[in-house]
Every structure is written in structure tokens, then in C-alpha cells.
Design a protein around this motif. Structure first.
Motif, short mmCIF file in Angstrom:
data_model
loop_
_atom_site.label_atom_id
_atom_site.label_comp_id
_atom_site.label_asym_id
_atom_site.label_seq_id
_atom_site.Cartn_x
_atom_site.Cartn_y
_atom_site.Cartn_z
N PHE A 1 -4.80 34.83 19.69
CA PHE A 1 -6.01 34.84 20.51
C PHE A 1 -5.93 33.77 21.60
N LEU A 2 -5.48 32.57 21.23
CA LEU A 2 -5.36 31.50 22.21
C LEU A 2 -4.35 31.88 23.31
N GLN A 3 -3.29 32.56 22.93
CA GLN A 3 -2.33 33.00 23.93
C GLN A 3 -2.93 34.07 24.83
N GLU A 4 -3.74 34.93 24.23
CA GLU A 4 -4.38 36.01 24.99
C GLU A 4 -5.33 35.46 26.04
N ILE A 5 -6.11 34.46 25.69
CA ILE A 5 -7.11 33.96 26.65
C ILE A 5 -6.58 32.83 27.53
N ALA A 6 -5.33 32.46 27.35
CA ALA A 6 -4.77 31.35 28.14
C ALA A 6 -4.82 31.63 29.64
N GLY A 7 -4.68 32.88 30.03
CA GLY A 7 -4.68 33.22 31.45
C GLY A 7 -6.07 33.50 32.02
N HIS A 8 -7.09 33.46 31.19
CA HIS A 8 -8.45 33.71 31.67
C HIS A 8 -8.94 32.53 32.51
N PRO A 9 -9.87 32.79 33.42
CA PRO A 9 -10.43 31.69 34.22
C PRO A 9 -11.10 30.65 33.32
N ARG A 10 -11.02 29.41 33.74
CA ARG A 10 -11.62 28.31 32.96
C ARG A 10 -13.14 28.36 33.15
N THR A 11 -13.80 28.77 32.10
CA THR A 11 -15.27 28.85 32.10
C THR A 11 -15.78 28.18 30.84
N PRO A 12 -17.08 27.90 30.79
CA PRO A 12 -17.65 27.34 29.55
C PRO A 12 -17.45 28.27 28.34
N ASP A 13 -17.53 29.59 28.59
CA ASP A 13 -17.32 30.54 27.48
C ASP A 13 -15.88 30.46 26.95
N ARG A 14 -14.94 30.36 27.88
CA ARG A 14 -13.53 30.25 27.46
C ARG A 14 -13.31 28.94 26.70
N ALA A 15 -13.90 27.85 27.20
CA ALA A 15 -13.75 26.55 26.54
C ALA A 15 -14.32 26.61 25.11
N GLU A 16 -15.45 27.29 24.95
CA GLU A 16 -16.06 27.43 23.63
C GLU A 16 -15.18 28.30 22.72
N ALA A 17 -14.59 29.35 23.27
CA ALA A 17 -13.71 30.22 22.50
C ALA A 17 -12.46 29.45 22.05
N VAL A 18 -11.91 28.62 22.92
CA VAL A 18 -10.73 27.82 22.57
C VAL A 18 -11.10 26.82 21.47
N ARG A 19 -12.23 26.15 21.63
CA ARG A 19 -12.67 25.18 20.62
C ARG A 19 -12.87 25.85 19.27
N SER A 20 -13.53 27.01 19.29
CA SER A 20 -13.79 27.74 18.05
C SER A 20 -12.48 28.21 17.40
N ALA A 21 -11.56 28.72 18.19
CA ALA A 21 -10.27 29.18 17.65
C ALA A 21 -9.49 28.01 17.07
N ARG A 22 -9.50 26.88 17.75
CA ARG A 22 -8.80 25.68 17.24
C ARG A 22 -9.42 25.20 15.93
N GLU A 23 -10.73 25.29 15.84
CA GLU A 23 -11.42 24.87 14.62
C GLU A 23 -11.00 25.76 13.44
N VAL A 24 -10.98 27.08 13.66
CA VAL A 24 -10.56 28.00 12.61
C VAL A 24 -9.10 27.77 12.26
N LEU A 25 -8.27 27.60 13.28
CA LEU A 25 -6.84 27.35 13.09
C LEU A 25 -6.63 26.11 12.22
N ASP A 26 -7.29 25.01 12.57
CA ASP A 26 -7.15 23.77 11.80
C ASP A 26 -7.65 23.93 10.37
N ASP A 27 -8.78 24.64 10.22
CA ASP A 27 -9.36 24.86 8.89
C ASP A 27 -8.40 25.67 8.01
N ARG A 28 -7.81 26.70 8.57
CA ARG A 28 -6.89 27.55 7.80
C ARG A 28 -5.59 26.82 7.48
N LEU A 29 -5.11 25.99 8.38
CA LEU A 29 -3.92 25.19 8.07
C LEU A 29 -4.21 24.24 6.91
#
Length: 194
Positions: free
Chosen positions: A110-138
Motif C-alpha cells: 500500500f505504501l508503495q502504491e501511494i508513494a506517487g500520489h500528490p502530498r496531501t493531508p489525506d495521503r499523510a494520514e494514510a502513510v501514518r496509519s499504514a506505518r502504525e499497522v506495519l509496526d504493530d504487526r511486526l
């Protein structure tokens, strides 16, 4: 002239060493998982994740193969049954760790998929949320692998501690008290297994 033979391995030594070997592999995998504080790149996490998924899947397949071989054995001994029981109990936390790592893979994708999207608050929130899930699962996968490793180490200790002892006839110099411990020795509480 006969060549002296090395002493025979004690009952359960091979099984104990094998369980410890698998336990050490699981512990090593848990220790090598990326940590949240080390903010690795998606590329680094992807590379590490592929290695872990490959080796842990191979280990789960090895446990399954051991189970198949055991099921084909006629009249397996007690130690072999205990060893296979320990291995198959480790399969559940190992499988749960693999499921967590599968979710990590999803989040990295998912992070790779949205890497090319424009930098918006929604994208920043999606990245933060994905990183949180990623860290939790690790962290969760690390916990499951550590649990499986600890269980196998404990089982390895119990395996040889409860291995059937070789029966030896008492020597003439043995005293009756030494040959047959009294009830006070048999009922003494045991310490925790290590």
C-alpha cells in the motif's frame, strides 16, 4: 585389538538438540525483524520481509514434513512422540507470525502504491496509519516467534528431564537408602523447569 567406541548419546539428546535448533532459528528470526524505531525504507523492509517469509515458510514446511515422517513410523518411541508434539505446538504461533508478516507485506505494498500520489493531508494520514499497522504487526510477529522459541526451549528441557532412564542394577556397594530414596525425597517440590 578393538577400537574404543564413543559413549552412546543419552536418551533424547538428538531430539533435544533438534528442538533447540528450531527454537534458536525462531528466536533469531524474531530478533532480526525490523524494529519501528529503525525507520527503514520500504525497499529495505521489502527485502527483509521477503527473506523472513521465505525462511519461516520453509521452517513451517519442515515441521509439517517431520509430522508426515512421524505419522509413517511404526511404533515411534516416547521421545519421538514428544518431539513431534513440541514441533507441532510451535506451528500455531509460527503460523500466526506468518499471518502478521502477510499483513506487513500488504501495508508495504500500500505504501508503495501511494508513494506517487500528490502530498496531501489525506495521503499523510494514510502513510501514518499504514506505518502504525506495519509496526504493530511486526511487533506481534516478533512476539509470536519469541513465544514459539521459548516453548520449544522449555519442551527441550522437559524432554530430557523426563526421558526414560536406563535401568541399572544396584552395585553391591550401594546402600539401601541410596538405592531407594525415601518418601521425603520423592515428594519434594520441584523447581520451575528451565
Amino acid at each position: 585389538m578393538t577400537t574404543p567406541q564413543p559413549p552412546a548419546a543419552s536418551p533424547g539428546l538428538v531430539e533435544r538438540m533438534y528442538l533447540r535448533s528450531v527454537a534458536d532459528r525462531l528466536y533469531g528470526a524474531a530478533d532480526d525483524l525490523p524494529r519501528p524505531d529503525l525507520r527503514q525504507t520500504r525497499r529495505d523492509i521489502s527485502y527483509d520481509l521477503e527473506e523472513h517469509l521465505h525462511s519461516l515458510t520453509k521452517l513451517l514446511a519442515e515441521i509439517a514434513l517431520q509430522n508426515v515422517r512421524h505419522s509413517r513410523t511404526t511404533n515411534p518411541d516416547t521421545l519421538a512422540r514428544r518431539r513431534i508434539g513440541s514441533l507441532t505446538r510451535a506451528a500455531t504461533p509460527l503460523g500466526l507470525a506468518l499471518a502478521d508478516l502477510g499483513e506487513v507485506l500488504t501495508q508495504v505494498g500500500f505504501l508503495q502504491e501511494i508513494a506517487g500520489h500528490p502530498r496531501t493531508p489525506d495521503r499523510a494520514e494514510a502513510v501514518r496509519s499504514a506505518r502504525e499497522v506495519l509496526d504493530d504487526r511486526l511487533d506481534s510477529a516478533r512476539g509470536y516467534l519469541t513465544e514459539a522459541s521459548g516453548q520449544l526451549h522449555r519442551d527441550a528441557e522437559r524432554l530430557t528431564a523426563s526421558a526414560p532412564a536406563r535401568r541399572m542394577s544396584p552395585t553391591p556397594s550401594a546402600t539401601p537408602a541410596a538405592a531407594h530414596p525415601g518418601p521425603h525425597l520423592l515428594s519434594a517440590p520441584r523447581g520451575p523447569a528451565r
